[in-house]
Design a protein around this motif. Structure first.
Motif, PDB file in Angstrom:
ATOM      1  N   GLY A   1      38.901  33.494  48.069  1.00  0.00           N
ATOM      2  CA  GLY A   1      38.691  32.131  47.602  1.00  0.00           C
ATOM      3  C   GLY A   1      39.252  31.886  46.216  1.00  0.00           C
ATOM      4  N   SER A   2      38.937  32.774  45.281  1.00  0.00           N
ATOM      5  CA  SER A   2      39.411  32.588  43.905  1.00  0.00           C
ATOM      6  C   SER A   2      40.888  32.929  43.758  1.00  0.00           C
ATOM      7  CB  SER A   2      38.592  33.451  42.953  1.00  0.00           C
ATOM      8  OG  SER A   2      38.806  34.842  43.216  1.00  0.00           O
TER       9      SER A   2
ATOM     10  N   GLN B   1      35.003  28.393  50.952  1.00  0.00           N
ATOM     11  CA  GLN B   1      36.226  29.024  51.422  1.00  0.00           C
ATOM     12  C   GLN B   1      36.923  28.116  52.448  1.00  0.00           C
ATOM     13  OE1 GLN B   1      36.875  32.362  50.098  1.00  0.00           O
ATOM     14  NE2 GLN B   1      35.215  31.594  48.824  1.00  0.00           N
TER      15      GLN B   1
ATOM     16  N   ARG C   1      42.077  35.639  42.707  1.00  0.00           N
ATOM     17  CA  ARG C   1      42.356  36.512  41.564  1.00  0.00           C
ATOM     18  C   ARG C   1      42.933  37.842  42.038  1.00  0.00           C
ATOM     19  NH1 ARG C   1      38.799  40.655  40.603  1.00  0.00           N
ATOM     20  NH2 ARG C   1      36.807  40.630  41.737  1.00  0.00           N
TER      21      ARG C   1
ATOM     22  N   CYS D   1      28.952  40.842  46.753  1.00  0.00           N
ATOM     23  CA  CYS D   1      29.743  39.717  46.250  1.00  0.00           C
ATOM     24  C   CYS D   1      29.201  39.234  44.913  1.00  0.00           C
ATOM     25  CB  CYS D   1      29.735  38.580  47.265  1.00  0.00           C
ATOM     26  SG  CYS D   1      30.704  38.901  48.761  1.00  0.00           S
TER      27      CYS D   1
ATOM     28  N   ALA E   1      38.904  38.876  47.192  1.00  0.00           N
ATOM     29  CA  ALA E   1      38.700  37.669  46.380  1.00  0.00           C
ATOM     30  C   ALA E   1      39.547  36.545  46.957  1.00  0.00           C
ATOM     31  CB  ALA E   1      39.055  37.942  44.927  1.00  0.00           C
TER      32      ALA E   1
ATOM     33  N   THR F   1      49.090  33.102  36.910  1.00  0.00           N
ATOM     34  CA  THR F   1      48.048  33.382  35.946  1.00  0.00           C
ATOM     35  C   THR F   1      48.676  33.739  34.624  1.00  0.00           C
ATOM     36  OG1 THR F   1      47.974  35.723  36.443  1.00  0.00           O
ATOM     37  CG2 THR F   1      46.588  34.299  37.785  1.00  0.00           C
TER      38      THR F   1
ATOM     39  N   THR G   1      38.371  36.575  35.908  1.00  0.00           N
ATOM     40  CA  THR G   1      39.248  35.910  36.863  1.00  0.00           C
ATOM     41  C   THR G   1      40.652  36.490  36.907  1.00  0.00           C
ATOM     42  OG1 THR G   1      39.820  34.265  35.173  1.00  0.00           O
ATOM     43  CG2 THR G   1      37.991  33.729  36.644  1.00  0.00           C
ATOM     44  N   ASP G   2      41.054  37.227  35.890  1.00  0.00           N
ATOM     45  CA  ASP G   2      42.404  37.800  35.830  1.00  0.00           C
ATOM     46  C   ASP G   2      42.340  39.177  35.179  1.00  0.00           C
ATOM     47  OD1 ASP G   2      45.047  38.291  35.902  1.00  0.00           O
ATOM     48  OD2 ASP G   2      45.659  36.640  34.601  1.00  0.00           O
TER      49      ASP G   2
ATOM     50  N   ASP H   1      31.799  40.055  41.827  1.00  0.00           N
ATOM     51  CA  ASP H   1      32.671  38.873  41.816  1.00  0.00           C
ATOM     52  C   ASP H   1      33.657  38.860  42.981  1.00  0.00           C
ATOM     53  OD1 ASP H   1      31.573  37.815  39.363  1.00  0.00           O
ATOM     54  OD2 ASP H   1      32.673  39.388  38.319  1.00  0.00           O
TER      55      ASP H   1
ATOM     56  N   ASP I   1      34.557  37.349  46.919  1.00  0.00           N
ATOM     57  CA  ASP I   1      34.300  36.147  47.711  1.00  0.00           C
ATOM     58  C   ASP I   1      33.888  36.476  49.141  1.00  0.00           C
ATOM     59  OD1 ASP I   1      35.008  34.475  45.576  1.00  0.00           O
ATOM     60  OD2 ASP I   1      37.128  34.695  46.050  1.00  0.00           O
TER      61      ASP I   1
END
Length: 392
Positions: free
Chosen positions: A239-240, A159, A242, A130, A237, A3, A37-38, A134, A136
Motif C-alpha cells: 500500500g505505501s 489497499q 516504500r 503489520c 509494503a 523518493t 517511509t524510506d 510498518d 501493509d
C-alpha cells in the motif's frame, strides 16, 4: 514511487551552497523521521554528508587562497562543523528509530503472549506484525508435509480493492508445494529470513501468488519450534510502496523468533491443560466407582450380619437336637439324610455327593439302623420328630 532516496546529488553551485543544501536535507530527515517511509534514504544521505565533509576539509587544507579570505574560510569551517554535527545526529536518529521498531516488536509479542488460545494467537499474529513493523500485508502459514498453507492473513485498510480480493481469494485454502527451487524451501532448509526485491521475475517465487498479490517486494522468515520449521511469515509494503530493506527482513526475523517461542509455549500449555482435564476426569470416575464399591460392601456387610444373626438364632434353637444328631450320625450320613428329606433318590444323592450309588445305599442302611427305622421314610420321619420336639 519516486523518493528522496532516488535523488542525485547536484553538482551545481558552490561548495558552500551544496553544503547548505545537504545540511538542510539532513535536518529535514531528522525532524520528519523519514526512515519509516524510506529506509534507504538515510544511508544515502549519510554518504553525501561524508562526501561534502571531505570536500570541505580538502578545501580548507589545500586552498591557499583562503589565507587571504578569512570570512570565506570561517564560513567553510562553520559548514564543516554543522555537517559533522548533523552526521552524529543522523546516526543517533537512525539508531533511535531502529530501537523504536524493536520496542514495538517487544510490545507486540507481549500482547500476543497474553491471548487465550493457540487459535486466537494464529489469527492475531499477522495484524500485530503489520502494526509493529510498518507492513501493509502479512501472512502466517504453516508447513504441512511437503507444502505450506496460509493460516491467517492481515491486509491493511485502504489497499487496492481488486488486488486485496484476488489475494484473499488465492490464499484462502491454498496449498503451495515446497518445490526444490522455491524460496520457502530454502527458508525451511536454512532456517533463515530472506528479502525478495524482484518477486514478479524471480524463478524462486511462486508465480501464481505473485500475480494475485501484485507485490513488488516482500520479506519472509521461517517460524521455528525448537529446530524444526513449522511455518512462515510473509510481509510487504504494497500500500505505501516504500522500499523494503534488509532492516525489514531483520525486523521480521526478530518477530518470527519471538512468535515461535510464544507458539511453542502456548501449545505445551494447552496440551498440559488437556491432560490435566483427562486426569481429573479419570480421578472423578475412579472416586465414583470407589463410592459405589464402598456402598455395596456396606450393604453386603449388613446383609451378612443379619444372616449371621438369623443363623445364630436357629443354631441356638436347634443346638441340642443338632448335637444329638451329630453324635448319632457321621458327617456324610447327615448329608445323605438331608438329601433324603428333600425326596432325592439314591441316584440323585450319588450325583450330588459325587459318590457311587452303592455307597449311598450303604449310608441309607446305616442311617436306618442308627435311627431304629425299618425304611427310609421312617428314618426321615423319626429325624423330623426329633427336631420338632427340640423346638417345643
Amino acid at each position: 514511487m519516486a523518493t528522496a532516496a532516488t535523488q542525485t546529488e547536484s553538482t551545481d553551485g558552490t561548495l558552500e551552497q551544496r553544503a547548505k543544501a545537504i545540511a538542510q536535507r539532513a535536518r529535514d530527515l531528522i525532524e520528519s523521521h523519514t526512515l519509516a517511509t524510506d529506509p534507504g534514504f538515510p544511508e544515502q544521505l549519510a554518504e553525501r554528508l561524508e562526501r561534502v565533509c571531505e570536500q570541505l576539509r580538502a578545501r580548507l587544507l589545500d586552498d591557499r587562497s583562503l589565507a587571504n579570505a578569512p570570512i570565506e574560510a570561517a564560513t567553510l569551517c562553520d559548514a564543516l562543523v554543522e555537517l559533522t554535527d548533523l552526521q552524529q545526529d543522523l546516526r543517533e536518529t537512525v539508531i533511535a528509530q531502529r530501537f523504536d521498531v524493536l520496542s514495538r516488536i517487544h510490545g507486540g509479542l507481549t500482547r500476543l503472549r497474553g491471548v487465550g488460545s493457540v487459535a486466537e494467537l494464529l489469527q492475531e499474529t499477522p495484524e500485530e506484525l503489520c502494526h509493529c513493523c510498518d507492513f501493509d500485508r502479512a501472512v502466517l502459514s504453516r508447513v504441512n508435509g511437503s507444502s505450506w498453507q496460509p493460516e491467517a492473513i492481515c491486509i491493511a485498510a485502504g489497499q487496492d480493492a481488486a488486488v486485496t480480493e484476488a489475494t484473499e481469494e488465492f490464499l484462502t485454502g491454498a496449498e503451495i508445494p515446497l518445490s526444490p527451487m522455491l524460496l520457502e524451501t530454502e527458508l525451511a532448509r536454512r532456517a533463515a529470513p530472506a528479502l525478495v526485491s524482484d518477486p514478479q521475475t524471480s524463478q524462486r517465487t511462486f508465480s501464481p501468488l505473485m500475480e494475485a498479490s501484485a507485490t513488488t517486494a516482500y520479506v519472509a522468515a521461517p517460524v521455528l519450534q525448537g529446530r524444526r520449521v513449522i511455518g512462515f511469515l510473509h510481509a510487504d509494503a504494497f500500500g505505501s510502496g516504500r522500499e523494503l530493506t534488509t532492516l525489514d527482513r531483520d525486523n521480521l526475523w526478530t518477530f518470527a523468533e519471538g512468535f515461535g517461542l510464544i507458539f511453542e509455549r502456548m501449545v505445551l500449555v494447552e496440551r498440559l491443560d488437556a491432560q490435566r482435564s483427562r486426569v481429573r476426569d479419570a480421578f472423578r470416575h475412579a472416586e465414583a466407582n470407589l463410592d459405589q464399591l464402598c456402598d455395596a460392601e456396606v450393604k453386603l456387610a449388613r446383609q451378612e450380619r443379619e444372616a449371621t444373626s438369623v443363623t445364630q438364632s436357629a443354631a441356638g434353637m436347634l443346638a441340642p437336637t443338632q448335637s444329638r444328631i451329630n453324635l448319632l450320625l457321621t458327617a456324610r450320613e447327615r448329608e445323605v439324610l438331608n438329601l433324603m428329606i428333600s425326596g432325592a433318590r439314591n441316584s440323585t444323592i450319588a450325583d450330588e455327593l459325587v459318590i457311587a450309588e452303592g455307597t449311598v445305599k450303604s449310608h441309607v442302611k446305616n442311617i436306618c439302623r442308627k435311627l431304629r427305622a425299618s425304611n427310609r421314610a421312617e428314618a426321615v420321619s423319626k429325624y423330623l420328630q426329633i427336631v420338632m420336639r427340640a423346638k417345643l
